[in-house]
Design an enzyme around this catalytic site. Structure first.
Site, short mmCIF file in Angstrom:
data_model
loop_
_atom_site.label_atom_id
_atom_site.label_comp_id
_atom_site.label_asym_id
_atom_site.label_seq_id
_atom_site.Cartn_x
_atom_site.Cartn_y
_atom_site.Cartn_z
N TYR A 179 3.50 -15.96 -0.40
CA TYR A 179 2.76 -15.63 -1.61
C TYR A 179 3.49 -16.10 -2.87
CZ TYR A 179 -0.40 -12.47 0.90
OH TYR A 179 -1.35 -11.95 1.74
N LYS A 231 17.71 15.77 9.14
CA LYS A 231 16.49 15.67 8.34
C LYS A 231 15.96 14.24 8.39
CE LYS A 231 19.08 14.75 4.08
NZ LYS A 231 19.27 15.11 2.66
#
Length: 385
Positions: free
Chosen positions: A270, A48
């Protein structure tokens, strides 16, 4: 393909100067062999989420060549993709809404899990004879039928079987605490699953497959094995129980796109959450949280440059991150290892998970689609690639 240290490397289109995610299928092969040796019965390879981010088809083919006998996924879309790739072994899909394309599942020979009477009715109403696995909630209050509904589901399934609409080939469940083998909830889960099997038999069902164990229980709890074990994370080198040395199969690298020398006190990224404490070289990597680097690992994570661990500094941005290269620096264009198996001193996925306060599964499934992929396989696996 070109030979590298006895291996074959499939690189696809040229991506010089770009990040690269490399999947070592030889590691997947060895992990599968280890898990197959531990399992008491058959081994279902769970692929999966694109094979836990490693490539569903490549992982599936490798696992099937090294001990797995069947495949498991969540959605029907994932199952159909395996069929489209030419894989003809049994495939089970176990997480679908009641309006899923069950007619196509029958046509494409995909087994489906049934967790409720509503799902059973939808499957039985679809054309064809469907092979189903009844799914019981073994104690997670998640997927699967609640104990109070289980008996009615089994009886309804037996009636649908007698009408020729379904064939009940399996009973399945999932343990909630298998990563901690000593947790008492595992014993309760095993007890509930054993009860569910007996209820199914009392209703006249004869499921030949019974599966409860995923990777952790396959490695630590033979009492949970039954006739089949489902393993996914273990295929790619993740052992949630921390008891077995499996081989990580994923390596992430990126080039330095820019290098600069800065003074002490230089603010980085930042928010200026990091300032250099000395004169140093800073390198820029073209990877960020849009590519799967967890932003919460900012100012904690490390990478490998010229064989030495170097810290990432400042906040991880969407597309880029800065590495403190120290006084020796490095050259633009040099390859940096973000994570890998750890054999050469590089950080591992487990370390990145710790820096981010999460689990390895989230890290490996989170690497974004814009990072080019490559596979590395042992020579005898070339025909499977």
């Amino acid at each position: 393909m070109s030979p590298v240290c006895g291996l074959a490397v499939a690189v696809g289109p040229r991506t010089t100067g770009a990040p690269r995610l490399t999947v070592d299928l030889a590691a997947v092969a060895r992990n599968t062999q280890t898990l197959a040796e531990r399992a008491s019965g058959e081994l279902m390879a769970v692929v999966k989420a694109d094979g836990f981010g490693h490539g569903a088809v490549d992982v599936a083919r490798t696992a099937l060549a090294h001990g797995a006998t069947r495949l498991g996924v969540t959605s029907l879309a994932e199952a159909f993709a395996l069929r489209d790739a030419g894989l003809v072994v049994p495939v089970l899909s176990w997480l679908n809404p009641v309006d899923a394309d069950f007619p196509a599942a029958a046509v494409r020979d995909v087994e489906v899990a049934v967790p409720s009477r509503a799902h059973l009715a939808a499957v039985a109403a679809a054309p064809g004879r469907h092979r189903i696995h009844l799914h019981v909630d073994a104690g997670m209050a998640r997927d699967g039928a609640e104990p109070g509904e289980w008996g009615a589901l089994c009886r309804a399934a037996r009636r649908a079987e007698q009408r020729g609409q379904v064939e009940v080939v399996g009973v399945m469940g999932h343990l909630g605490c298998a990563d901690d083998p000593a947790d008492g909830c595992n014993a309760r889960g095993r007890t509930r699953f054993a009860w569910a099997v007996e209820v199914a038999r009392a209703a006249g069902l004869r499921p030949r497959h019974r599966h409860l164990a995923a990777t952790a229980a396959t490695l630590t709890d033979p009492r949970a094995h039954h006739t089949m074990s489902r393993v996914g994370a273990g295929l790619v080198g993740i052992d949630p129980s921390g008891t077995t040395a499996l081989e990580p199969a994923m390596t992430l690298t990126a080039p330095l796109v820019q290098v600069r020398r800065v003074r002490a006190g230089t603010a980085v990224g930042y928010g200026h959450v990091h300032r250099t404490t000395r004169a140093t070289y800073l390198g820029l990597l073209p990877l960020g949280y849009a590519d799967g680097l967890p932003r919460v690992a900012s100012d904690r994570a490390e990478v490998l440059v010229r064989g030495v661990r170097r810290p990432l500094v400042g906040r991880i941005s969407m597309d880029q991150v800065v590495v403190d290269l120290g006084a020796s620096g490095a050259e633009a264009g040099e390859t940096v290892t973000v994570f890998g198996p750890g054999r050469d001193g590089e950080p591992t996925v487990a370390e990145w998970a710790a820096w981010a306060g999460t689990i390895e599964h989230e890290v490996v499934t989170g690497i974004g689609a814009r990072v080019p992929r490559a596979t590395r396989a042992a020579a005898h696996l070339r025909s499977l690639a």
